[in-house]
Design an enzyme around this catalytic site. Structure first.
Site, PDB file in Angstrom:
ATOM      1  N   GLY A   8      -4.577 -17.063  28.842  1.00 57.38           N
ATOM      2  CA  GLY A   8      -4.015 -15.735  29.103  1.00 57.38           C
ATOM      3  C   GLY A   8      -2.510 -15.762  28.953  1.00 57.38           C
ATOM      4  N   ASP A  32      -5.087 -17.669  24.133  1.00 54.64           N
ATOM      5  CA  ASP A  32      -5.321 -16.249  24.418  1.00 54.64           C
ATOM      6  C   ASP A  32      -6.169 -15.657  23.289  1.00 54.64           C
ATOM      7  OD1 ASP A  32      -3.608 -14.218  26.527  1.00 54.64           O
ATOM      8  OD2 ASP A  32      -4.744 -13.244  24.924  1.00 54.64           O
ATOM      9  N   LEU A  42     -12.483 -16.301  25.332  1.00 57.63           N
ATOM     10  CA  LEU A  42     -13.092 -17.070  26.423  1.00 57.63           C
ATOM     11  C   LEU A  42     -14.296 -16.364  27.054  1.00 57.63           C
ATOM     12  CD1 LEU A  42      -9.767 -18.300  28.047  1.00 57.63           C
ATOM     13  CD2 LEU A  42     -11.434 -19.723  26.830  1.00 57.63           C
ATOM     14  N   GLY A  71      -7.820 -13.274  32.278  1.00 60.05           N
ATOM     15  CA  GLY A  71      -8.727 -12.428  33.034  1.00 60.05           C
ATOM     16  C   GLY A  71      -8.698 -10.985  32.584  1.00 60.05           C
ATOM     17  N   SER A 113      -7.828 -13.997  42.933  1.00 55.39           N
ATOM     18  CA  SER A 113      -7.188 -12.727  43.282  1.00 55.39           C
ATOM     19  C   SER A 113      -7.413 -12.421  44.748  1.00 55.39           C
ATOM     20  CB  SER A 113      -7.792 -11.596  42.448  1.00 55.39           C
ATOM     21  OG  SER A 113      -7.368 -10.336  42.951  1.00 55.39           O
ATOM     22  N   TYR A 155     -15.236  -7.071  39.281  1.00 53.24           N
ATOM     23  CA  TYR A 155     -13.987  -7.852  39.371  1.00 53.24           C
ATOM     24  C   TYR A 155     -13.922  -8.678  40.654  1.00 53.24           C
ATOM     25  CZ  TYR A 155      -9.008  -9.003  39.334  1.00 53.24           C
ATOM     26  OH  TYR A 155      -7.805  -9.676  39.378  1.00 53.24           O
TER      27      TYR A 155
HETATM   28  P1  NAD Z   1      -2.615  -9.331  31.696  1.00 52.31           P
HETATM   29  O1  NAD Z   1      -3.582  -8.339  31.229  1.00 52.31           O
HETATM   30  O2  NAD Z   1      -1.162  -9.062  31.561  1.00 52.31           O
HETATM   31  O3  NAD Z   1      -2.910 -10.757  31.035  1.00 52.31           O
HETATM   32  C1  NAD Z   1      -4.215 -11.254  30.891  1.00 52.31           C
HETATM   33  C2  NAD Z   1      -4.288 -12.079  29.613  1.00 52.31           C
HETATM   34  O4  NAD Z   1      -5.630 -12.605  29.508  1.00 52.31           O
HETATM   35  C3  NAD Z   1      -4.029 -11.242  28.361  1.00 52.31           C
HETATM   36  O5  NAD Z   1      -3.049 -11.836  27.541  1.00 52.31           O
HETATM   37  C4  NAD Z   1      -5.377 -11.198  27.687  1.00 52.31           C
HETATM   38  O6  NAD Z   1      -5.324 -11.135  26.264  1.00 52.31           O
HETATM   39  C5  NAD Z   1      -6.017 -12.487  28.165  1.00 52.31           C
HETATM   40  N1  NAD Z   1      -7.467 -12.405  28.003  1.00 52.31           N
HETATM   41  C6  NAD Z   1      -8.268 -11.379  28.357  1.00 52.31           C
HETATM   42  N2  NAD Z   1      -9.513 -11.592  27.931  1.00 52.31           N
HETATM   43  C7  NAD Z   1      -9.514 -12.779  27.278  1.00 52.31           C
HETATM   44  C8  NAD Z   1     -10.503 -13.511  26.582  1.00 52.31           C
HETATM   45  N3  NAD Z   1     -11.756 -13.042  26.445  1.00 52.31           N
HETATM   46  N4  NAD Z   1     -10.160 -14.704  26.049  1.00 52.31           N
HETATM   47  C9  NAD Z   1      -8.875 -15.158  26.133  1.00 52.31           C
HETATM   48  N5  NAD Z   1      -7.902 -14.490  26.755  1.00 52.31           N
HETATM   49  C10 NAD Z   1      -8.212 -13.304  27.327  1.00 52.31           C
HETATM   50  O7  NAD Z   1      -2.987  -9.538  33.246  1.00 52.31           O
HETATM   51  P2  NAD Z   1      -2.342 -10.461  34.395  1.00 52.31           P
HETATM   52  O8  NAD Z   1      -2.069  -9.561  35.521  1.00 52.31           O
HETATM   53  O9  NAD Z   1      -1.300 -11.354  33.881  1.00 52.31           O
HETATM   54  O10 NAD Z   1      -3.629 -11.319  34.783  1.00 52.31           O
HETATM   55  C11 NAD Z   1      -3.666 -12.740  34.769  1.00 52.31           C
HETATM   56  C12 NAD Z   1      -4.655 -13.197  35.820  1.00 52.31           C
HETATM   57  O11 NAD Z   1      -4.180 -12.785  37.100  1.00 52.31           O
HETATM   58  C13 NAD Z   1      -6.040 -12.603  35.677  1.00 52.31           C
HETATM   59  O12 NAD Z   1      -7.014 -13.595  35.940  1.00 52.31           O
HETATM   60  C14 NAD Z   1      -6.063 -11.528  36.736  1.00 52.31           C
HETATM   61  O13 NAD Z   1      -7.373 -11.235  37.163  1.00 52.31           O
HETATM   62  C15 NAD Z   1      -5.240 -12.170  37.808  1.00 52.31           C
HETATM   63  N6  NAD Z   1      -4.687 -11.272  38.811  1.00 52.31           N
HETATM   64  C16 NAD Z   1      -3.849 -10.242  38.459  1.00 52.31           C
HETATM   65  C17 NAD Z   1      -3.345  -9.413  39.438  1.00 52.31           C
HETATM   66  C18 NAD Z   1      -2.430  -8.258  39.125  1.00 52.31           C
HETATM   67  O14 NAD Z   1      -2.181  -7.446  40.016  1.00 52.31           O
HETATM   68  N7  NAD Z   1      -1.881  -8.159  37.926  1.00 52.31           N
HETATM   69  C19 NAD Z   1      -3.689  -9.622  40.790  1.00 52.31           C
HETATM   70  C20 NAD Z   1      -4.532 -10.686  41.109  1.00 52.31           C
HETATM   71  C21 NAD Z   1      -5.024 -11.500  40.111  1.00 52.31           C
END
Ligand code: NAD
Length: 260
Positions: A8, A32, A42, A71, A113, A155
């Protein structure tokens, strides 16, 4: 200098983590579906195999840490496929390289999360943790088909399963016994593209405020989560085992209370 794998890495927390680790002089292999050193999806078993193969090619015999962070937060089955099976599959695939090719301090982290604290679909969580992807994806597809309000449980369920898996396997011969601290971070709301739309409106923010109390410092920036992840994969982290570290401004403490 260490070699780290970050999934990611094209956006949000993953990108901030990759940048921080690189800024500190480490080599980072970004994975990614969009772009990066290794482009792979993934959400599928084949995509995970491609990701592992691509990483091993890039790594040149050296992997010191893996950050399984990619994610989705959609009310769809793909969310379970990426968040749970994507993370666990990649870690399984890279574990032996981590043992063999680390400079002596292998580390692994997954991004869970604070949503682990929300209601979940118990049979789905069980199917995930049992490693039964076929069954998990059938349940997930059924929940998705019932519309976004029902699908919203996908989720938190994927993240509860992920934190439970970490807790289950971290102390075993596979991880602790091989000298690998395996842990999770559980962020509160982080300003990334994942939540951009939600926190852009007053309505969205009010809904979040009710569900996700963050008394300390409010929403996070991605770099603030990256700093914790960077420590968890560093050689300084010697004894943290199977923990989900809530970096959430207090959501976990407020919602779960004083039981420790
Ligand atoms: P984001 O959407 O900015 O980044 C997520 C990245 O994961 C993206 O670059 C996307 O292309 C990649 N991704 C998605 N599906 C994929 C796949 N099938 N194969 C490979 N890569 C894939 O979101 P973020 O906020 O940076 O999230 C990162 C992690 O943090 C995630 O696991 C998310 O659940 C977790 N999270 C986020 C928050 C929030 O508030 N933003 C809170 C708790 C947990």
């Amino acid at each position: 200098s260490r070699t780290y794998v970050v999934t990611g890495a094209a956006s949000g927390i993953g990108r901030a983590t990759a940048n921080l680790l690189a800024h500190r002089g480490n080599r980072v292999i970004g994975v990614d579906v969009r772009s990066g050193d290794v482009v792979a999806d993934l959400s599928t078993p084949q995509g995970r195999e491609d990701a592992v193969e691509g990483v091993l090619d890039e790594a040149g015999g050296r992997i010191d840490g893996v950050v399984a962070n990619a994610g989705l937060s959609l009310p769809t089955a793909a969310t379970v496929a990426v968040n749970y099976f994507g993370a666990v599959g990649l870690l399984h695939g890279l574990r032996s390289a981590l043992v063999a090719a680390s400079s002596g301090a292998p580390r692994a982290v997954v991004t869970s999360s604070m949503a682990t604290l929300m209601p979940v679909h118990a049979p789905l969580v069980e199917a995930c943790v049992a490693g039964d992807e076929e069954r998990a994806m059938l349940i997930a597809a059924d929940l998705e088909a019932q519309g976004p309000q029902v699908g919203a449980i996908l989720y938190p369920s994927s993240k509860r399963a992920l934190s439970r898996w970490v807790r289950r396997v971290a102390p075993t011969a596979t991880w602790a016994g091989a000298g690998i601290p395996l842990n999770a971070v559980a962020p509160g709301i982080v300003r990334t593209p994942m939540v951009e739309e939600l926190i852009a409106t007053e309505e969205g923010r009010a809904g979040l405020e009710a569900a996700v109390p963050m008394p300390l410092h409010g929403y996070l920036e991605a770099q603030q989560v990256a700093a914790l992840i960077a420590w968890l994969v560093s050689p300084e982290n010697t004894h943290l085992c199977g923990q989900t570290v809530y970096v959430d401004g207090g959501s976990d403490v407020v919602l779960r209370g004083e039981d420790v």
